[in-house]
Design a protein around this motif. Structure first.
Motif, PDB file in Angstrom:
ATOM      1  N   PHE A 115       0.833  -1.205   0.000  1.00  0.00           N
ATOM      2  CA  PHE A 115       0.000   0.000   0.000  1.00  0.00           C
ATOM      3  C   PHE A 115       0.865   1.251   0.000  1.00  0.00           C
ATOM      4  N   ILE A 116       1.907   1.267   0.830  1.00  0.00           N
ATOM      5  CA  ILE A 116       2.805   2.422   0.875  1.00  0.00           C
ATOM      6  C   ILE A 116       3.537   2.584  -0.450  1.00  0.00           C
ATOM      7  N   ALA A 117       3.823   1.460  -1.110  1.00  0.00           N
ATOM      8  CA  ALA A 117       4.534   1.496  -2.389  1.00  0.00           C
ATOM      9  C   ALA A 117       3.637   1.908  -3.547  1.00  0.00           C
ATOM     10  N   GLY A 118       2.361   2.181  -3.274  1.00  0.00           N
ATOM     11  CA  GLY A 118       1.459   2.627  -4.330  1.00  0.00           C
ATOM     12  C   GLY A 118       0.735   1.513  -5.053  1.00  0.00           C
ATOM     13  N   PHE A 119       0.685   0.329  -4.447  1.00  0.00           N
ATOM     14  CA  PHE A 119      -0.048  -0.797  -5.032  1.00  0.00           C
ATOM     15  C   PHE A 119      -1.040  -1.296  -3.984  1.00  0.00           C
ATOM     16  N   PRO A 120      -2.225  -0.667  -3.888  1.00  0.00           N
ATOM     17  CA  PRO A 120      -3.143  -0.934  -2.776  1.00  0.00           C
ATOM     18  C   PRO A 120      -4.051  -2.145  -2.976  1.00  0.00           C
ATOM     19  N   LEU A 121      -3.843  -2.931  -4.028  1.00  0.00           N
ATOM     20  CA  LEU A 121      -4.793  -3.988  -4.380  1.00  0.00           C
ATOM     21  C   LEU A 121      -5.009  -4.977  -3.244  1.00  0.00           C
ATOM     22  N   LEU A 122      -3.933  -5.473  -2.628  1.00  0.00           N
ATOM     23  CA  LEU A 122      -4.083  -6.497  -1.602  1.00  0.00           C
ATOM     24  C   LEU A 122      -4.878  -5.976  -0.411  1.00  0.00           C
ATOM     25  N   LEU A 123      -4.530  -4.791   0.073  1.00  0.00           N
ATOM     26  CA  LEU A 123      -5.257  -4.226   1.210  1.00  0.00           C
ATOM     27  C   LEU A 123      -6.715  -3.992   0.852  1.00  0.00           C
ATOM     28  N   ASN A 124      -6.963  -3.508  -0.373  1.00  0.00           N
ATOM     29  CA  ASN A 124      -8.341  -3.267  -0.804  1.00  0.00           C
ATOM     30  C   ASN A 124      -9.155  -4.552  -0.812  1.00  0.00           C
ATOM     31  N   LEU A 125      -8.518  -5.661  -1.168  1.00  0.00           N
ATOM     32  CA  LEU A 125      -9.243  -6.925  -1.290  1.00  0.00           C
ATOM     33  C   LEU A 125      -9.537  -7.569   0.058  1.00  0.00           C
ATOM     34  N   ILE A 126      -8.697  -7.316   1.077  1.00  0.00           N
ATOM     35  CA  ILE A 126      -8.877  -8.023   2.355  1.00  0.00           C
ATOM     36  C   ILE A 126      -9.284  -7.111   3.508  1.00  0.00           C
ATOM     37  N   ASP A 127      -9.362  -5.794   3.295  1.00  0.00           N
ATOM     38  CA  ASP A 127      -9.840  -4.900   4.348  1.00  0.00           C
ATOM     39  C   ASP A 127     -11.293  -5.252   4.666  1.00  0.00           C
ATOM     40  N   PRO A 128     -11.621  -5.556   5.919  1.00  0.00           N
ATOM     41  CA  PRO A 128     -12.969  -6.056   6.237  1.00  0.00           C
ATOM     42  C   PRO A 128     -14.083  -5.065   5.935  1.00  0.00           C
ATOM     43  N   TYR A 129     -13.871  -3.789   6.242  1.00  0.00           N
ATOM     44  CA  TYR A 129     -14.917  -2.805   5.950  1.00  0.00           C
ATOM     45  C   TYR A 129     -15.162  -2.688   4.453  1.00  0.00           C
ATOM     46  N   SER A 130     -14.101  -2.647   3.664  1.00  0.00           N
ATOM     47  CA  SER A 130     -14.257  -2.523   2.214  1.00  0.00           C
ATOM     48  C   SER A 130     -14.919  -3.758   1.618  1.00  0.00           C
ATOM     49  N   ILE A 131     -14.592  -4.927   2.157  1.00  0.00           N
ATOM     50  CA  ILE A 131     -15.247  -6.146   1.683  1.00  0.00           C
ATOM     51  C   ILE A 131     -16.743  -6.059   1.924  1.00  0.00           C
TER      52      ILE A 131
END
Length: 529
Positions: A115-131
């Motif tokens: 996420f810090i490196a500018g590739f937020p895909l993994l966090l977006n996919l597993i963040d519970p609120y976003s899911i």
């Protein structure tokens, strides 16, 4: 028993409010309720809500992972599923399992670094609120809209117009991803309780580390005979009844164990003291299946749906009228002769620019659900792999209301900065482009002018075209006045490639003030009729 009832009641209320906020298209619930989304941990951190972060950390240090049991909507959803499974089979079947700490901390580390490196895909996919946001917006809301439309047809036939029909708009890609995550997490909750929270979820891992030091916690009393009933009812699989040990990093403070214990040998109280005792001399009794305790059920009264904002009706009615007019008038339809590719996807108002937006957005789809014009949609390839499922704007179903700022008001991450209506009027999210070969004025020698008629800023004007005797006018664009609202693109009758379209600005710009029409004084000697 009282603690569990309080926890269940609080969980149901928060879950119901968050869910309805995603479903509520008529703004029955005030937009101020979006603050509940800011109390989700990942949005609070990304949006840098310092007071909320401090509150959640203090809450966890004091009482353990009550966030996971009552505030997180995905956690409550899992509890509902596991409650249903246990009620269906009339027994609990959880057993203590060793924590998979290496996997847990590896997922958190990789998520944060990418996420810090500018590739937020993994966090977006597993963040519970976003899911849960994607589940609510892409699965529950279409069902809710379909139910509304069915009721609207019935009551409209009876002469009542308290309900109105809504366009059925959805993204197949977003629906497929949301359904897949729902089935996966639902299956884990059905079979293993809170294993997703205690193995994959980054929020559960972070709060689990903090909850090791919680002041109040579940503890054993010395008279415990290690019967195992508490372990049998622990959906977090963190309670070792035989050895009377509790892994506080995985305990979600659900209090199921307190109710299960027949001897009151386990309790919730002030911790920071020894809670492990020598194993009893007599053999451990085998735990017996216990009746399932149901969640408190709440009854939601059906209320007539009505909009609380005038512009919602204006947008809905104008969209329907314009759509019917453009499709009914066969003269104003054409086939495009020249194709094009948009160079840049359009980020929603308040995004500042693509880089800022992608670094902040977790694809919770709250802006997608709340957009009254249904023009904010999940991206598939528009932003590349890193921006998969992040919202973008498309004008197939409508255009951006000139005075609407709802999406900027509800974003919990500050991926969309809150802006005023005046700031929105000067904000240029994209610029207009015109393809002469596709315009029906050029190809069919027929007047149109729909794009100029619907432009709110004067970025599209009509100029004389061709033979003066034909009295034809054709669009002429002035991109510096364009705000990228998409009214011209939406109304253009040419298909599949329209004669006029909006290309996004990678960094949002400032548009020139709207042109003011010159007023002509008309002298009337007598009545005008």
């Amino acid at each position: 028993m009282t603690l569990k009832r309080i926890r269940v009641a609080l969980s149901v209320i928060i879950f119901a409010v968050i869910s309805f906020f995603f479903l509520d298209f008529a703004e029955i619930m005030p937009l101020q309720f979006h603050v509940l989304m800011q109390f989700q941990l990942v949005p609070a951190i990304i949006g840098f809500h310092v007071a909320i972060i401090a509150f959640l950390l203090v809450l966890t240090i004091l009482f353990g992972r009550v966030y996971c049991s009552s505030i997180c909507p995905l956690g409550v959803m899992q509890d509902i599923i596991s409650w249903y499974e246990n009620r269906r089979h009339k027994k609990r079947k959880y057993v203590y399992r060793k924590p998979r700490n290496l996997l847990r901390y590896a997922i958190v580390t990789i998520s944060v670094v990418t996420f810090i490196a500018g590739f937020p895909l993994l966090l977006n996919l597993i963040d519970p609120y976003s899911i849960y946001g994607r589940i609510a917006g892409n699965i529950l809301k279409p069902i809710y809209v379909a139910g509304n439309n069915l009721l609207a047809l019935i009551v409209n036939a009876m002469g009542s117009y308290k309900l109105y029909l809504l366009p059925f708009v959805y993204s197949i890609g977003a629906f497929a991803l949301s359904l897949g995550m729902f089935l996966f997490i639902g299956w884990m909750a059905y079979k293993f309780g809170r294993r997703y929270c205690n193995t994959i979820c980054p929020v559960g891992t972070v709060l689990g580390f903090v909850s090791k030091f919680s002041v109040f916690r579940v503890m054993f009393r010395p008279e415990c005979n290690a019967c195992g009933l508490c372990e049998f009812n622990c959906k977090a699989e963190c309670l070792d009844g035989e050895n009377r040990k509790i892994d506080y990093s995985r305990c979600v403070s659900c209090f199921n164990c307190l109710k299960a214990c027949k001897r009151s040998s386990i309790y919730y109280g002030f911790g920071w003291k020894k809670t492990t005792f020598a194993a009893p001399s007599k053999p451990r009794k085998k735990a017996q299946p216990q009746p399932v305790t149901a969640f408190s059920q709440t009854t939601i009264e059906n209320k007539p749906l009505k909009s609380s904002r005038r512009f919602f009706f204006v947008t809905a009615i104008s969209t329907i009228v314009i759509g019917i007019k453009s499709f009914a008038d066969k003269k104003l339809s054409g086939k495009s002769k020249k194709s094009f590719i948009k160079q840049h996807a359009i980020t929603p108002p308040g995004a500042i620019g693509l880089t800022h937006f992608q670094n902040k957005c977790t694809a919770c789809h709250l802006c997608v659900s709340k957009c009254p014009a249904n023009i904010i949609t999940p991206a598939i390839t528009e932003y590349g792999l890193a921006g998969f499922m992040q919202p973008t704007i498309k004008f197939e179903n409508g255009f951006c209301n000139y005075d609407c700022t709802i999406c900027t008001s509800v974003c919990p991450n500050h991926a969309l900065q809150a802006i005023s209506v005046e700031e929105k009027h000067a904000l240029q999210v994209g610029k207009v482009n015109f393809i002469l070969e596709n315009c029906i004025v050029h190809s069919q020698n027929s007047n149109c002018g729909a794009c100029a008629e619907h432009c709110p800023t004067g970025a599209v004007v009509m100029k004389p075209f061709g033979n003066p005797e034909d009295a034809l006018t054709i669009p002429e664009i002035e991109p510096d006045y364009c705000v990228g609202c998409g009214a011209c693109e939406y109304i253009c009758p040419v298909r599949p490639f329209r004669a006029i379209y909006i290309d996004g600005n990678p960094v949002h710009q400032k548009a020139l003030p709207p042109k003011q029409e010159k007023k002509t004084d008309i002298k009337v000697d007598d009545f005008g009729f």
